[in-house]
Design an enzyme around this catalytic site. Structure first.
Site, short mmCIF file in Angstrom:
data_model
loop_
_atom_site.label_atom_id
_atom_site.label_comp_id
_atom_site.label_asym_id
_atom_site.label_seq_id
_atom_site.Cartn_x
_atom_site.Cartn_y
_atom_site.Cartn_z
N SER A 1 0.83 -1.19 0.00
CA SER A 1 0.00 0.00 0.00
C SER A 1 0.87 1.25 0.00
O SER A 1 1.74 1.42 -0.82
CB SER A 1 -0.94 -0.03 1.19
OG SER A 1 -2.05 -0.80 0.93
N HIS B 1 -7.86 -5.15 -1.90
CA HIS B 1 -6.81 -4.46 -1.17
C HIS B 1 -6.73 -4.91 0.28
O HIS B 1 -5.66 -4.90 0.88
CB HIS B 1 -7.07 -2.95 -1.22
CG HIS B 1 -5.85 -2.14 -0.91
ND1 HIS B 1 -4.98 -1.71 -1.87
CD2 HIS B 1 -5.34 -1.70 0.26
CE1 HIS B 1 -4.00 -1.03 -1.31
NE2 HIS B 1 -4.20 -1.01 -0.01
N ASP C 1 -9.21 -4.47 -6.78
CA ASP C 1 -8.75 -3.48 -5.81
C ASP C 1 -9.37 -2.12 -6.11
O ASP C 1 -9.10 -1.52 -7.14
CB ASP C 1 -7.23 -3.39 -5.86
CG ASP C 1 -6.65 -2.66 -4.66
OD1 ASP C 1 -7.36 -1.81 -4.09
OD2 ASP C 1 -5.49 -2.94 -4.31
#
Length: 751
Positions: free
Chosen positions: A582, A714, A668
C-alpha cells in the site's frame, strides 16, 4: 496502504485516523466483539506494513484504510469535453486491457521457474500454521450467563457454567445464503433478543448487515446492504452507517418492534470526513464520530432516549482530534487538545462538555505512542509504546493514581480482548512479535498485578535474538529499527536480510506473529523493521514529521536505516530485500529510484506508486480526504513540485534497478490495476534501457514481475490466496539470492 479492517473505536483513531476495512471492532461496544470466521483465517504475509496487513484491530471513528488508495491514472489534468472524455475513457480501457494481457502472458512465461520452490514453501507454511493455530480459538463474548462465539462460520451459544461442549448452534452464514463470505462484526442487543452481524466477501469492500431475531429458532429480521458500522442504541433500535464509494457519510436509525421505521439521522457534508459509530463501555451513549485525518467531531445519542436528536460534544476545530468515553455523568475524552499536540486524557461533565470545560487527567510522556485504551468502571488502561517497548498504565479514578507496568521485552504487538461488561475486574490481552506466537495475559485490578495465562504450550523458537538500533537520518533525527536474527547464524554479513517499511498515516508497522517470519528466522534470514517518520511509532509528531511537505524525511530515514544495518554487519546490499505494501510502496519505490544499489530485490503488495497523478484526480472517491496526508498539488504548485520530487512513477530513469515482484488485484478499489500496470511497464523499460546502454559481458538485468490476482482485494484475501501469495513472494526472494551466488543461472526476464 492497514494496510489492512477493524472496527471503530480507538486503536486506529490513535494511529492517525486511518484503518483497514479488514479490522472490525472487538471492544467498541460493551456487549460485542469482532469475530472472524475461520473460513477466512488471518492473512499471513511478508509485507509487514500496518493495516495493511489486515489483522484484528479496532477501527477509529471516521477514516478508512491505512491503505486509502486510488487509481494511478494517466498524467494530465486538463478538463476535457464530454466527447473527449468518452474517447479518453475508451482509449484508457483499451490500453488497460492491452497492458493486462501483456503482463498475464509475461507471468505465465515466468511463473514455472518458481513453481517447485513455491510448492515447498507453501507446504512448510501450512505445517507451521497448523502447529501454531492448533490451540487458537475465536473470541468469546460473555453476556451475563450466556457465552457467544463463532467457529467455522457458525454462531454458537453456550451457558457460562456448562462449558462449550453443550453449546448449540444458533445459525450459520451458509444457512443465510452467504457461503463465500466471512463474519466481520457482531453486535448483540442489551436484552439479547437481537443479533446484528456483518458479512463480507474477499472481492468486495462493502459488507451486508443481517439482523437476526434470537430465540429457539432464530429468524432473519432484516438485511441491510452496504453497511460499515452499526451499534444498538436500545433493545430494538439499531444505528448504522451506509457505505458508498469507499465513504461513510450517512447515519440511519432502524427499529424492529412496535412501529417499524428507518430514518436518516445524520449526514456529513465534508468529503474529507468519514463517519463511524461507537458505543461507550457503560452503554450510556452511542457516539457518532466524524473524522478526517486531522480533525474530529463527536455527537452523542442518549441510549435512554434513542429517538432524540444527537447532541454535539465539541464542534470540529482544525487539528483537534478527540474520542469520547463515559463514566458516572462524566465524559472521558482522549484528545490532542492543548500542548503538546499529542494524546492526553481529559474529562468534562456531560452537561458542560465543550472543550473550555475539559480538565486534564493524564498526559503522555514525550515520544510515547498511545496504542489503545480501555475503560472500566473504576479504572482505565492505556496501552503504550516507548522506544520500541510496550507497557501499560493503569489509571485509577478512585485513588487518582497511575501505575505503570512493563510488558515482556520480547513483545512487539498486543491485541486487546473484548470486555463486554465494564464492571469486570480483569483486563485480558495478547502479546506477540513477528516470531513469537500470541501469549495471553491478564491484568487484575483487585490483585494489582499482571498474570500470564496458562495455555497448552506450542513449540516456540528460543534461538531468536532481538536487537534495537537507532539510525541517524539526514537531519540527525534518530530512527528506531527492530532486528530479529537466529542466534546460531554465523557471518551475519552474508545472510539474507528482509527489510520492512511503511511510513504513512501515523500507522505502525505490523509486528504481530506471522508463521513465515518464523520460517525465515529458522532458515537464517535477518528481519528488520524500520520505524520511519510518517508512521506512528513515536506518537503524533512522528507522523506529522513525515507527511505532506515532510515526506522526503521518510525516504531519508529508510536509507539511513538500511545503511546502518549494513554497517553493523547485518547482511550487505546484494543480500538485501525490501518489503512494503500500500502506502509503503511510496517509500520503497522512491528508494529504488534514489539509491537502488542498497537492494537486490523488492516485493510490493498493491503498492501506491503514482502519488502525483492520483492526487490530481479529484473525481476519485478518496482524493480529497487524502490531501491531509499528501498535500493538494492542484492548488499548490510548490506541493506539486515536492510530490514530483519523490513520486516513484515520476522518477523512474534508466539505471540498474533491483529485481521487483509486485502483487496486484483486479478488484482493488483503492489501488486500481491500471496505475500499477503502467508503473511496471515504465520500470521494465528503464531497466532494459540501462542494460542496453551499458552492455557488458554478463551484465545483470533485474526481474520486473507483476502477478495480477483475479481474486482478493486491497484488504481481504482468502486463506488459500494469502498462502499462495506469501509462498510466491518467498520463492522469488530465494531465487534472487540464489542468483547472487550463481549468476550464470540468471534468466533475463525483463525482455
Amino acid at each position: 496502504m492497514k494496510a489492512r479492517m477493524c472496527c471503530a473505536g480507538l486503536r486506529n483513531l490513535l494511529q492517525g485516523l486511518s484503518f483497514s476495512a479488514k479490522y472490525y471492532s472487538k471492544h467498541n461496544s460493551p456487549q460485542t466483539v469482532c469475530l472472524f470466521s475461520k473460513i477466512a483465517p488471518k492473512k499471513c504475509h511478508i509485507l509487514g506494513c500496518s493495516k495493511s496487513t489486515c489483522t484484528h484491530r479496532t477501527a477509529p471513528p471516521g477514516s478508512i484504510l491505512p491503505c486509502r488508495f486510488f487509481s494511478c491514472k494517466q498524467e494530465g489534468t486538463k478538463v476535457l469535453s464530454k466527447r473527449k472524455q468518452n474517447t479518453s475513457m475508451v482509449t484508457s480501457e483499451l490500453l488497460h486491457k492491452s497492458l493486462l494481457k501483456s503482463e498475464q502472458k509475461n507471468w505465465n512465461n515466468i511463473s514455472p521457474r518458481y513453481k517447485a520452490m513455491t510448492k515447498r514453501i507453501r507446504e512448510k507454511l501450512e505445517e507451521l500454521h497448523n502447529m501454531y493455530t492448533l490451540n487458537s480459538r475465536s473470541p468469546r463474548i460473555r453476556f451475563g450467563e450466556n457465552v457467544y462465539f463463532e467457529e467455522n462460520g457458525c454462531i454458537f451459544l453456550a451457558k457460562a457454567d456448562d462449558g462449550e461442549g453443550n453449546a448449540k448452534i444458533l445459525f450459520s452464514i451458509e444457512d443465510l445464503g452467504f457461503s463465500d463470505a466471512f463474519i466481520q462484526r457482531i453486535r448483540i442487543s442489551a436484552d439479547q433478543r437481537y443479533m446484528a452481524i456483518s458479512l463480507k466477501s474477499e472481492n468486495s469492500e462493502e459488507a451486508t448487515c443481517i439482523i437476526m431475531k434470537l430465540g429457539n429458532l432464530p429468524v432473519v429480521e432484516k438485511v441491510i446492504p452496504s453497511v460499515f458500522s452499526f451499534e444498538w442504541a436500545a433493545n430494538d433500535v439499531l444505528y448504522y452507517t451506509a457505505q458508498k464509494n469507499l465513504k461513510c457519510q450517512n447515519v440511519f436509525m432502524t427499529t424492529f418492534t412496535y412501529q417499524k421505521l428507518t430514518k436518516l439521522v445524520y449526514t456529513e457534508q465534508d468529503a474529507r470526513f468519514f463517519v463511524d459509530l461507537y458505543c461507550t463501555k457503560d452503554r450510556r451513549f452511542l457516539t457518532i464520530n466524524s473524522n478526517s485525518k486531522t480533525t474530529s467531531e463527536v455527537w452523542l445519542v442518549d441510549c435512554r432516549h434513542p429517538f432524540e436528536s444527537p447532541a454535539l460534544v465539541q464542534a470540529r476545530t482544525t487539528g483537534l482530534m478527540y474520542h469520547v468515553e463515559h463514566r458516572k455523568d462524566q465524559l472521558y475524552i482522549l484528545t490532542t487538545y492543548g500542548e503538546p499536540a499529542e494524546y492526553k486524557l481529559m474529562k468534562a461533565p456531560v452537561a458542560s462538555r465543550g472543550k473550555e470545560n475539559w480538565q486534564l487527567v493524564y498526559a503522555l510522556e514525550r515520544k510515547t505512542k498511545l496504542v489503545d485504551f480501555e475503560m472500566f468502571s473504576d479504572d482505565c488502561i492505556m496501552f503504550l509504546k516507548n522506544a520500541g517497548h510496550l507497557y501499560l498504565n493503569v489509571i485509577s479514578f478512585v485513588s487518582h493514581s497511575v501505575q505503570s507496568i512493563k510488558l515482556p521485552t520480547w513483545a512487539c504487538e498486543f491485541e486487546l480482548e473484548s470486555h463486554p461488561e465494564h464492571t469486570t475486574s480483569t483486563c485480558y490481552f495478547q502479546l506477540s512479535s513477528p516470531v513469537h506466537p500470541p501469549k495471553r495475559f491478564a491484568y487484575s485490578f483487585k490483585e494489582n498485578n499482571l498474570i500470564e495465562q496458562a495455555v497448552q504450550e506450542v513449540p516456540i523458537i528460543t534461538n531468536c535474538h532481538t536487537t534495537r538500533l537507532l539510525a541517524k537520518s539526514k537531519d540527525e533525527t534518530l530512527v528506531p529499527i527492530t532486528v530479529f536474527h537466529n542466534k546460531n547464524s554465523k557471518e551475519l554479513h552474508r545472510r539474507p536480510l528482509l527489510v520492512h517499511v511503511y511510513g504513512a498515516y501515523g500507522i505502525d508497522l505490523n509486528m504481530s506473529f506471522k508463521e513465515e517470519k518464523l520460517m525465515l528466522i529458522e532458515e537464517g534470514w535477518i528481519l528488520a523493521y524500520c520505524h520511519v517518520r510518517g508512521g506512528g511509532e513515536q506518537g503524533l509528531s512522528w507522523h506529522r514529521d513525515g507527511c505532506q511537505h515532510n515526506k522526503l524525511k521518510g525516504l531519508h530515514d529508510l536509507r539511513a536505516c538500511i545503511r546502518l544495518l549494513h554497517q553493523e554487519g547485518f547482511s550487505q546490499p546484494k543480500h538485501t530485500a525490501l518489503a512494503a505494501a500500500s502506502a509503503g510502496g511510496v517509500l520503497a519505490g522512491a528508494l529504488c529510484n534514489a539509491d537502488p544499489a542498497l537492494l537486490r530485490a523488492v516485493v510490493l503488495q498493491a503498492p501506491f506508486v503514482d502519488v502525483l497523478n492520483t492526487m490530481m484526480k479529484t473525481h476519485l472517491p478518496l482524493t480529497i480526504e487524502e490531501q491531509e496526508e499528501w498535500g493538494n498539488p492542484l492548488e499548490d504548485e510548490k506541493c506539486m513540485k515536492y510530490i514530483k520530487s519523490y513520486c516513484p512513477y515520476q522518477n523512474i530513469k534508466p539505471q540498474c534497478y533491483p529485481s521487483v515482484f509486485i502483487t496486484a488485484y483486479e478488484n482493488d478499489e483503492r489501488v486500481p490495476l491500471t496505475g500499477i500496470l503502467q508503473y511496471v511497464q515504465k520500470l521494465r523499460k528503464a531497466a532494459l534501457d540501462h542494460a542496453s546502454r551499458t552492455s557488458k559481458k554478463g551484465n545483470w538485468i533485474p526481474n520486473i514481475i507483476l502477478d495480477v490476482q483475479a481474486n482478493g482485494s486491497h484488504c481481504d484475501s482468502s486463506w488459500e490466496h494469502s498462502l499462495n501469495e506469501v509462498a510466491r513472494h518467498l520463492a522469488f526472494l530465494n531465487r534472487e539470492f540464489e542468483e547472487v551466488c550463481h549468476p550464470q543461472h540468471h534468466s533475463k526476464s525483463c525482455k
